[in-house]
Enzyme design. Sequence first.
Site, PDB file in Angstrom:
ATOM      1  N   ASP A 268       0.878  -1.158   0.000  1.00 47.20           N
ATOM      2  CA  ASP A 268       0.000   0.000   0.000  1.00 47.20           C
ATOM      3  C   ASP A 268       0.926   1.221   0.000  1.00 47.20           C
ATOM      4  OD1 ASP A 268      -2.062   1.746  -0.052  1.00 47.20           O
ATOM      5  OD2 ASP A 268      -3.160   0.899   1.652  1.00 47.20           O
TER       6      ASP A 268
HETATM    7  C1  BGC Z   1      -4.914   3.381  -0.127  1.00 48.75           C
HETATM    8  C2  BGC Z   1      -5.012   2.350  -1.232  1.00 48.75           C
HETATM    9  C3  BGC Z   1      -4.806   3.020  -2.556  1.00 48.75           C
HETATM   10  C4  BGC Z   1      -3.467   3.723  -2.555  1.00 48.75           C
HETATM   11  C5  BGC Z   1      -3.151   4.443  -3.838  1.00 48.75           C
HETATM   12  C6  BGC Z   1      -3.666   4.203  -0.225  1.00 48.75           C
HETATM   13  O1  BGC Z   1      -3.697   5.263   0.661  1.00 48.75           O
HETATM   14  O2  BGC Z   1      -4.982   2.736   1.115  1.00 48.75           O
HETATM   15  O3  BGC Z   1      -6.249   1.708  -1.184  1.00 48.75           O
HETATM   16  O4  BGC Z   1      -4.898   2.089  -3.589  1.00 48.75           O
HETATM   17  O5  BGC Z   1      -3.462   4.697  -1.515  1.00 48.75           O
HETATM   18  O6  BGC Z   1      -3.968   5.522  -4.008  1.00 48.75           O
END
Ligand code: BGC
Length: 747
Positions: A268
Amino acid sequence: MKFKSFLLCLALAAVSCGQAPRNNSEIPVYLDDAQPIEARVEDAFSRMTLDEKIAIVHAQSKFSSPGVPRLGIPEVWCTDGPHGIRAEVLWDEWDQAGWTNDSITAFPALSGLAATWDRDLSRLYGKNIGEEARYRNKTVLLGPGVNIYRFPLNGRNFEYMGEDPYLAGEMVVPYVEGVQSNGVAVCVKHYALNNSEVNRHVANTIVDDRTLYEIYLPAFKAAVQKGHAWSVMAAYNLYNGEHLCSNEVLLDKILRGEWGFDGVVISDWGGVHNTLQTARHGVDLEYGSWTDGLVMGKTNAYDIYYLAAPYREAIEKGEIGTDELDARVKRILRMIFRTSMDRTRPFGSQTSPEHYAAARKIGAESIVLLKNDGGLLPMSNPRKIVVVGENAVKMMTVGGGSSSLKAKLEVSPLDGIKARYPDAEVVWERGYVGDVGGEYNGVSTGQDLRESRNAATLIADAVKAAQGADYVIFIGGLNKADRQDSEGLDRVQYGLPYGQDAVIEALAAATGKLVVVNISGNAVAMPWKDKVPAIVQDWYLGTQAGHSLADVLSGDVNPSGHLPFTIPVSYADNPVQTERQYPGILRDGTIDGMPVMDMEYTEGIYVGYRWYDLHGGVLFPFGHGLSYTTFEFGEPRLSKNSMQENGTLTVTVPVKNTGAVKGAEVVQLYIADAEASVDRPVKELKGFAKIMLEPGQKADVSFTIDKDALSYFDAEKHAWTAEKGVFKAMVGASAQDIRGTAEFELK
Ligand code: BGC
């Protein structure tokens, strides 16, 4: 000329023009699509330098990582996910890049998709959103999300598929297959135990193995083993005192080991916090790191990511070998060969009429009719409709965090109702003021929702407007503002925000024709339930939101959505009550240089209806959903009265449409272990089917179950175990509406 001879002439013409058939032996194996993927991976890998290997395992921009430019192996481009394709952002910023051709179809939120209980619609969703991702040349779609709905305050429940591991597991598989049929990888998120947002970077989940395997892992396992997901996103939080992005147990032992996952684990964004542990056991691909470990990032700091220069240095110093790097590089190459280097993949499409139609259909079939006293709905021949509430007009595709979208079109509920009833007088009154914001990372709704009236005047005006209306439709609920249904923070109250209860009470006192439509991705308190004749659970339905809702309110579509989570009466009824359970307790010391909050899942396997079945406090049960028709269930029949451990057994139930209109019922099969030596839930969902019936039509619905449906996870043996003895097959229309039970024995 006949078609065949035409083709022959074309072929001859090609040869005479000197276009000899391609000689496969002249091109490198990795570029030869006649070769198996594994051979291509090995060949490409054998040509790469150490620098190229290091480069491929971390990001080069907010949403991309390099391929191998020297070899013509393309970059990896990721996009959020999971409800539509995110607007293009600047290279190193979250802000949108300002493209004019990146407006997309916003599909219904996944909580809504789960409420359809329809595997075919999940496949349709996956195929359509995958086409949009493909059209925009994305390698990876960051979704779907299958974290279990543990309690109603989680700000991201709207992005997930409800409280039950079986429902989420069944619904996620066709989504994955649909997306990947476009040659776009899904990235199933957020693996795992990311069930709340507050403290998401520092929360250390403490959960027993049985609960982990029975509740929190099955949907991920299904996505990997049945859906063959090509990538998985490691979550922010910790488990077992290790961040998920470097978590040995969840990544190495379970995901890659027990499940045989051969795809890519992507971090993530900003979830990696160390080099060595991550290099040994962690993610394959590092994205979004903050260079101070938690919140701050240097500009274009990609070269100093944990899996960048520091990784190279660790290899050079001999702190770690290259085996792990090699395995990671191969996994990434494999994903690239499965996606952007698959020359046979389709080209995709964006905002097509088919996508709008799919969004509308999925939306309409997701809406749950919770209550409908006196058959108030569907609306019949309305001359005057009064619509009250901010959510009737508020654009919901912008906001909520990373799932925020730049939709080409968003039909509001009010506009949907107006479009359906062009000849009726449709009046809107605001009723309350909620969130007047409408901007996210530079994408703006363009709506001006400022309001000068105070709460009392807004209510008085709404009540006044309601006089003489054939129908009063209150459309409220939550929204995508911080501390509502939104990433990064959780809700702060179970009740409806912004004084909406008072508006509903006032309207209920003023009219007997009140329909309350709650738009949310979470359960909310409904203290006015008994005073309101009709209640509808709606979701964030995206581009076609208003049309989907009007389809159901008008009866053009007979509602068939069923709740993917329980709506408890009050917050005190839900299983998460203590500080230890949420938001956790600060422990001494740090991990990866960060504080740690221990969050203990003391409720164990008793999540959702598994809890409420024992403790009560249910307003609307899991699986509940009414229709404009009625269904009668006959007695369930079994194919035999006992089953061998490796055998199967079929449960069949006749279902009849006993009303006047065509409609679909979600027939649910729950299994209870009547003679267990361990604690087991009262019952667990192990089958469901959605069946469409004409008035008077009767059909048999059959479920075949095997040992899996009877098993619990024996943590000591580390194995799924089904105990001999009596089981009950319970068939019904919700977790609290069991229509028939049949007993059998496991021999
Ligand atoms: C989120 C993810 C997301 C990623 C990219 C993160 O903060 O938890 O779900 O895909 O950002 O935007």
